[in-house]
Write a protein that holds these residues in place. Structure first.
Motif, mmCIF file in Angstrom:
data_model
loop_
_atom_site.group_PDB
_atom_site.id
_atom_site.type_symbol
_atom_site.label_atom_id
_atom_site.label_comp_id
_atom_site.label_asym_id
_atom_site.label_seq_id
_atom_site.Cartn_x
_atom_site.Cartn_y
_atom_site.Cartn_z
ATOM 1 N N PRO A 1 -3.759 7.770 9.836
ATOM 2 C CA PRO A 1 -4.449 6.739 9.929
ATOM 3 C C PRO A 1 -6.215 7.008 10.708
ATOM 4 O O PRO A 1 -6.233 7.322 11.761
ATOM 5 N N SER A 2 -6.615 7.137 10.111
ATOM 6 C CA SER A 2 -8.175 7.163 10.648
ATOM 7 C C SER A 2 -8.423 6.260 11.994
ATOM 8 O O SER A 2 -8.548 5.214 11.652
ATOM 9 N N GLY A 3 -8.791 7.043 12.517
ATOM 10 C CA GLY A 3 -9.540 5.249 13.570
ATOM 11 C C GLY A 3 -7.978 5.158 14.845
ATOM 12 O O GLY A 3 -8.299 4.200 15.891
ATOM 13 N N VAL A 4 -7.008 5.483 14.318
ATOM 14 C CA VAL A 4 -5.400 4.773 15.287
ATOM 15 C C VAL A 4 -5.221 5.910 16.010
ATOM 16 O O VAL A 4 -4.602 7.166 15.702
ATOM 17 N N THR A 5 -4.621 5.271 17.466
ATOM 18 C CA THR A 5 -4.658 6.026 18.314
ATOM 19 C C THR A 5 -3.028 5.599 19.036
ATOM 20 O O THR A 5 -2.591 6.354 19.457
ATOM 21 N N SER A 6 -3.011 4.580 18.967
ATOM 22 C CA SER A 6 -2.175 4.156 18.819
ATOM 23 C C SER A 6 -1.570 2.797 18.252
ATOM 24 O O SER A 6 -2.244 2.543 17.890
ATOM 25 N N THR A 7 -0.083 2.243 18.440
ATOM 26 C CA THR A 7 0.311 0.652 18.015
ATOM 27 C C THR A 7 -0.357 0.018 18.337
ATOM 28 O O THR A 7 -0.440 -1.141 16.773
ATOM 29 N N LEU A 8 -1.220 -0.039 19.015
ATOM 30 C CA LEU A 8 -2.262 -1.287 18.560
ATOM 31 C C LEU A 8 -2.377 -1.317 18.123
ATOM 32 O O LEU A 8 -3.767 -2.247 17.659
ATOM 33 N N ARG B 1 -5.218 -1.107 9.951
ATOM 34 C CA ARG B 1 -4.398 -1.613 8.442
ATOM 35 C C ARG B 1 -5.034 -1.126 7.252
ATOM 36 O O ARG B 1 -4.713 -0.297 6.685
ATOM 37 N N SER B 2 -6.441 -1.372 7.351
ATOM 38 C CA SER B 2 -7.356 -0.741 5.891
ATOM 39 C C SER B 2 -7.264 0.531 6.228
ATOM 40 O O SER B 2 -6.982 1.241 4.969
ATOM 41 N N ASN B 3 -6.800 1.254 7.089
ATOM 42 C CA ASN B 3 -7.183 2.936 6.963
ATOM 43 C C ASN B 3 -5.337 3.523 6.819
ATOM 44 O O ASN B 3 -5.776 4.606 6.155
ATOM 45 N N THR B 4 -4.650 2.144 7.155
ATOM 46 C CA THR B 4 -3.472 2.823 7.046
ATOM 47 C C THR B 4 -3.382 3.402 5.919
ATOM 48 O O THR B 4 -2.074 3.977 5.165
ATOM 49 N N LEU B 5 -3.733 1.894 4.559
ATOM 50 C CA LEU B 5 -3.400 1.812 3.702
ATOM 51 C C LEU B 5 -4.018 3.363 2.889
ATOM 52 O O LEU B 5 -3.294 3.834 1.693
ATOM 53 N N ASN B 6 -5.902 3.367 3.247
ATOM 54 C CA ASN B 6 -6.008 4.325 2.817
ATOM 55 C C ASN B 6 -5.614 6.041 2.976
ATOM 56 O O ASN B 6 -5.339 6.912 2.341
ATOM 57 N N ALA B 7 -4.531 5.700 4.881
ATOM 58 C CA ALA B 7 -4.242 7.176 5.330
ATOM 59 C C ALA B 7 -2.815 7.403 3.182
ATOM 60 O O ALA B 7 -2.400 8.848 3.354
ATOM 61 N N GLU C 1 -3.729 8.447 0.579
ATOM 62 C CA GLU C 1 -3.878 10.614 0.165
ATOM 63 C C GLU C 1 -2.752 10.995 0.635
ATOM 64 O O GLU C 1 -3.006 12.041 -0.539
ATOM 65 N N LEU C 2 -2.119 10.443 1.231
ATOM 66 C CA LEU C 2 -0.805 10.937 0.732
ATOM 67 C C LEU C 2 -0.093 11.286 -1.030
ATOM 68 O O LEU C 2 0.627 12.322 -1.463
ATOM 69 N N LYS C 3 -0.333 9.531 -1.761
ATOM 70 C CA LYS C 3 0.165 9.654 -3.284
ATOM 71 C C LYS C 3 -1.110 10.951 -3.419
ATOM 72 O O LYS C 3 -0.264 11.524 -4.790
ATOM 73 N N ALA D 1 3.330 0.002 -0.860
ATOM 74 C CA ALA D 1 4.009 -0.125 -1.939
ATOM 75 C C ALA D 1 3.695 -1.003 -3.072
ATOM 76 O O ALA D 1 3.235 0.133 -4.365
ATOM 77 N N LYS D 2 2.903 -1.703 -2.916
ATOM 78 C CA LYS D 2 2.591 -2.745 -4.041
ATOM 79 C C LYS D 2 0.888 -2.145 -4.445
ATOM 80 O O LYS D 2 1.038 -1.619 -5.600
ATOM 81 N N GLU D 3 0.694 -1.212 -3.646
ATOM 82 C CA GLU D 3 -0.626 -0.994 -3.826
ATOM 83 C C GLU D 3 -0.563 0.682 -4.366
ATOM 84 O O GLU D 3 -1.413 0.910 -5.116
#
Length: 222
Positions: free
Chosen positions: A144-151, A159-165, A168-170, A194-196
């Motif tokens: 995900p964009s902007g995510v460099t650690s679990t925090l 959370r939003s960028n994880t969904l976007n990523a 992208e894979l889909k 999964a839902k989105e």
């Protein structure tokens, strides 16, 4: 008849003094598998967890120490809550109790669907163990964009960028999404993805817990 619950030592690779955060993964595991009694402990001096090769190498001896501590206290199994599987291979050689990491387990479950696989994690490379299992069945991966650690996952942007990523894979043809960070279990993002997106999503914490439960259930004869 009272059935004894199997005792599992869960190792968090994120150092935290926040009791709720420390026990979050263990409580999830017990909600999925009530037959397990989970005690969570974290390794020291890694407040950002594992997010690259250096932090993973730092974590390995700490994970081994904690696992050996759990075994000496009579625990029945070890769950290393990290998709990088730090110390797991080494522990399999020295412990007499089962040890499960989240990375290879997630990859194995993703393979079982016999569909194109994508990996979504937080590191610049797919965890070595996952890559070794998936090989050419993995057609794409990203972070995900902007995510460099679990925090970072625990923020609205993360959370939003994880969904976007995931989307992208889909678009790249992925049908099964293997999550390569147990921090994604912390934010319950698997069912949301999964839902989105309609993708099959493998949650790494649930995958590891299911594998360990299977082994311990057989040993206990419950």
């Amino acid at each position: 008849m009272v059935v004894k619950r199997a005792k599992v030592g869960l190792i968090r690779v994120l150092t935290t003094s926040d009791r709720d955060l420390l026990e979050l993964h263990g409580k999830k595991v017990m909600s999925w598998f009530p037959e397990l009694e989970v005690v969570s402990r974290c390794i020291p001096d890694q407040p950002e967890g594992i997010h690259d090769d250096t932090t993973e190498q730092m974590a390995v001896p700490k994970v081994i120490n904690l696992a050996e501590e759990f075994e000496s206290e009579g625990f029945d199994g070890i769950l290393v809550s990290c998709a990088g599987d730090p110390g797991v291979s080494e522990l399999k050689e020295v412990l007499s109790i089962p040890v499960v990491g989240a990375g290879r387990t997630t990859a194995c479950i993703a393979l079982s669907f016999d569909l194109p696989i994508g990996v979504l994690g937080i590191t610049d490379e797919v965890p070595v163990g996952m890559k070794a299992v998936l090989r050419d069945r993995m057609i794409a991966w990203t972070k995900p964009s902007g995510v460099t650690s679990t925090l970072d996952l625990m923020t609205p942007a993360g959370r939003s960028n994880t969904l976007n990523a995931a989307e992208e894979l889909k678009q790249k043809g992925v049908k099964v999404l293997a999550l390569a960070c147990t921090g994604m279990a912390s934010i319950d993002v698997a069912p949301l993805i999964a839902k989105e997106t309609g993708l099959i999503v493998v949650d790494p914490l649930k995958a590891a817990a299911a594998a360990l439960w299977t082994v311990l259930e057989q040993r206990g004869g419950n």
